[in-house]
Design a protein around this motif. Structure first.
Motif, mmCIF file in Angstrom:
data_model
loop_
_atom_site.group_PDB
_atom_site.id
_atom_site.type_symbol
_atom_site.label_atom_id
_atom_site.label_comp_id
_atom_site.label_asym_id
_atom_site.label_seq_id
_atom_site.Cartn_x
_atom_site.Cartn_y
_atom_site.Cartn_z
ATOM 1 N N MET A 1 5.758 0.884 7.980
ATOM 2 C CA MET A 1 6.806 0.809 8.931
ATOM 3 C C MET A 1 8.006 1.021 8.010
ATOM 4 O O MET A 1 8.201 0.728 6.836
ATOM 5 C CB MET A 1 6.810 -0.858 9.484
ATOM 6 C CG MET A 1 7.962 -0.831 10.503
ATOM 7 S SD MET A 1 7.798 -0.369 12.090
ATOM 8 C CE MET A 1 6.319 -1.118 12.730
ATOM 9 N N ARG A 2 8.910 1.797 8.502
ATOM 10 C CA ARG A 2 10.147 1.985 7.927
ATOM 11 C C ARG A 2 11.253 1.162 8.482
ATOM 12 O O ARG A 2 11.395 0.670 9.626
ATOM 13 C CB ARG A 2 10.529 3.425 8.349
ATOM 14 C CG ARG A 2 11.958 3.970 7.779
ATOM 15 C CD ARG A 2 12.080 5.272 7.734
ATOM 16 N NE ARG A 2 13.446 5.724 7.305
ATOM 17 C CZ ARG A 2 13.572 5.921 5.930
ATOM 18 N NH1 ARG A 2 12.783 5.556 5.032
ATOM 19 N NH2 ARG A 2 14.760 6.173 5.612
ATOM 20 N N TYR A 3 12.125 0.499 7.595
ATOM 21 C CA TYR A 3 13.052 -0.281 7.802
ATOM 22 C C TYR A 3 14.613 0.125 7.577
ATOM 23 O O TYR A 3 14.660 1.030 6.313
ATOM 24 C CB TYR A 3 12.682 -1.806 7.252
ATOM 25 C CG TYR A 3 11.577 -2.566 7.867
ATOM 26 C CD1 TYR A 3 12.074 -3.427 8.772
ATOM 27 C CD2 TYR A 3 10.455 -2.153 7.426
ATOM 28 C CE1 TYR A 3 11.018 -3.941 9.424
ATOM 29 C CE2 TYR A 3 9.440 -3.174 7.958
ATOM 30 C CZ TYR A 3 9.454 -3.814 9.044
ATOM 31 O OH TYR A 3 8.537 -4.415 9.763
ATOM 32 N N GLU A 4 15.457 -0.403 8.088
ATOM 33 C CA GLU A 4 16.753 -0.170 7.724
ATOM 34 C C GLU A 4 17.503 -1.499 7.900
ATOM 35 O O GLU A 4 17.596 -2.137 8.791
ATOM 36 C CB GLU A 4 17.716 0.858 8.680
ATOM 37 C CG GLU A 4 17.034 2.257 8.643
ATOM 38 C CD GLU A 4 17.918 3.284 9.410
ATOM 39 O OE1 GLU A 4 18.733 2.718 10.330
ATOM 40 O OE2 GLU A 4 17.689 4.469 9.397
ATOM 41 N N ILE A 5 18.068 -2.059 6.658
ATOM 42 C CA ILE A 5 18.648 -3.086 6.470
ATOM 43 C C ILE A 5 20.042 -3.044 5.942
ATOM 44 O O ILE A 5 20.254 -2.323 5.117
ATOM 45 C CB ILE A 5 18.112 -4.085 5.289
ATOM 46 C CG1 ILE A 5 16.443 -4.235 6.021
ATOM 47 C CG2 ILE A 5 18.552 -5.386 5.295
ATOM 48 C CD1 ILE A 5 15.571 -4.833 4.550
ATOM 49 N N LEU B 1 20.086 -0.412 3.253
ATOM 50 C CA LEU B 1 18.935 -0.204 2.299
ATOM 51 C C LEU B 1 17.862 0.292 3.311
ATOM 52 O O LEU B 1 17.770 -0.215 4.417
ATOM 53 C CB LEU B 1 18.458 -1.779 1.860
ATOM 54 C CG LEU B 1 19.250 -2.272 0.756
ATOM 55 C CD1 LEU B 1 20.512 -2.973 1.502
ATOM 56 C CD2 LEU B 1 18.353 -3.208 -0.118
ATOM 57 N N SER B 2 17.169 1.231 3.093
ATOM 58 C CA SER B 2 16.077 1.955 3.934
ATOM 59 C C SER B 2 14.996 2.157 2.962
ATOM 60 O O SER B 2 14.999 2.680 1.954
ATOM 61 C CB SER B 2 16.576 2.964 4.633
ATOM 62 O OG SER B 2 17.069 3.987 3.844
ATOM 63 N N ASP C 1 4.199 -4.584 4.403
ATOM 64 C CA ASP C 1 3.923 -5.479 5.449
ATOM 65 C C ASP C 1 5.055 -6.703 5.794
ATOM 66 O O ASP C 1 6.024 -6.680 5.053
ATOM 67 C CB ASP C 1 2.590 -6.027 5.220
ATOM 68 C CG ASP C 1 2.557 -6.650 3.693
ATOM 69 O OD1 ASP C 1 3.703 -6.985 3.311
ATOM 70 O OD2 ASP C 1 1.521 -6.666 3.020
ATOM 71 N N GLN C 2 4.640 -7.339 6.553
ATOM 72 C CA GLN C 2 5.951 -8.429 6.980
ATOM 73 C C GLN C 2 5.961 -9.402 5.615
ATOM 74 O O GLN C 2 7.138 -9.969 5.415
ATOM 75 C CB GLN C 2 5.234 -9.378 7.952
ATOM 76 C CG GLN C 2 5.837 -8.540 9.462
ATOM 77 C CD GLN C 2 5.472 -9.610 10.537
ATOM 78 O OE1 GLN C 2 4.693 -10.707 10.429
ATOM 79 N NE2 GLN C 2 6.472 -9.476 11.602
ATOM 80 N N ALA C 3 4.998 -9.788 4.810
ATOM 81 C CA ALA C 3 5.299 -10.645 3.640
ATOM 82 C C ALA C 3 5.962 -9.755 2.746
ATOM 83 O O ALA C 3 6.901 -10.670 2.150
ATOM 84 C CB ALA C 3 3.732 -10.908 2.927
ATOM 85 N N ALA C 4 5.767 -8.527 2.388
ATOM 86 C CA ALA C 4 6.981 -7.802 1.643
ATOM 87 C C ALA C 4 8.305 -7.702 2.008
ATOM 88 O O ALA C 4 9.439 -8.175 1.502
ATOM 89 C CB ALA C 4 6.545 -6.398 1.550
ATOM 90 N N LEU C 5 8.537 -7.665 3.480
ATOM 91 C CA LEU C 5 9.964 -7.842 4.281
ATOM 92 C C LEU C 5 10.258 -9.102 3.904
ATOM 93 O O LEU C 5 11.629 -9.336 3.624
ATOM 94 C CB LEU C 5 9.767 -7.535 5.812
ATOM 95 C CG LEU C 5 10.899 -7.661 6.641
ATOM 96 C CD1 LEU C 5 12.041 -6.948 6.098
ATOM 97 C CD2 LEU C 5 10.609 -7.493 8.138
ATOM 98 N N GLU D 1 16.526 -3.110 11.340
ATOM 99 C CA GLU D 1 15.797 -2.353 12.353
ATOM 100 C C GLU D 1 14.598 -1.986 11.734
ATOM 101 O O GLU D 1 14.447 -1.300 10.630
ATOM 102 C CB GLU D 1 16.890 -1.511 12.768
ATOM 103 C CG GLU D 1 16.289 -0.542 13.754
ATOM 104 C CD GLU D 1 17.323 0.484 14.285
ATOM 105 O OE1 GLU D 1 16.885 1.438 15.268
ATOM 106 O OE2 GLU D 1 18.639 0.601 13.880
ATOM 107 N N ALA D 2 13.648 -2.114 12.410
ATOM 108 C CA ALA D 2 11.989 -1.608 12.387
ATOM 109 C C ALA D 2 12.125 0.005 13.058
ATOM 110 O O ALA D 2 12.420 -0.225 14.523
ATOM 111 C CB ALA D 2 11.060 -2.559 12.629
ATOM 112 N N LYS D 3 11.670 0.731 12.486
ATOM 113 C CA LYS D 3 11.383 2.302 13.067
ATOM 114 C C LYS D 3 9.807 2.610 12.724
ATOM 115 O O LYS D 3 9.363 2.394 11.505
ATOM 116 C CB LYS D 3 12.241 3.050 12.663
ATOM 117 C CG LYS D 3 13.936 2.651 12.903
ATOM 118 C CD LYS D 3 14.498 3.883 12.337
ATOM 119 C CE LYS D 3 16.061 3.650 12.823
ATOM 120 N NZ LYS D 3 17.004 4.740 12.826
#
Length: 68
Positions: free
Chosen positions: A1-5, A34-35, A40-44, A62-64
């Protein structure tokens, strides 16, 4: 999953490795984006915990879906 924080303030790009290799981009609105991919969720949650310990203000998350 790609994230934008998005967080308040400008983070030094040298923090990239500490934030699991996420790209850090300074935005003109005194924010940092930060993108990148997070395994996984544990890393997030680990990244969010690091931000909390630094006292950063989380503005958005935001998860993409990654395109194949």
């Amino acid at each position: 999953m790609r994230y934008e924080i998005r967080v308040k303030g400008h983070l030094d790009p040298s923090w990239r490795e500490w934030f699991e290799g996420l790209q850090i981009v300074h935005e003109h609105t005194d924010t940092s984006l930060l993108s990148g991919s997070i395994s996984d969720q544990a890393a997030l949650y680990g990244i969010l915990l690091k931000m909390r310990h630094l006292g950063l203000t989380l503005l958005s998350l935001e998860a993409k879906e990654q395109s194949q």
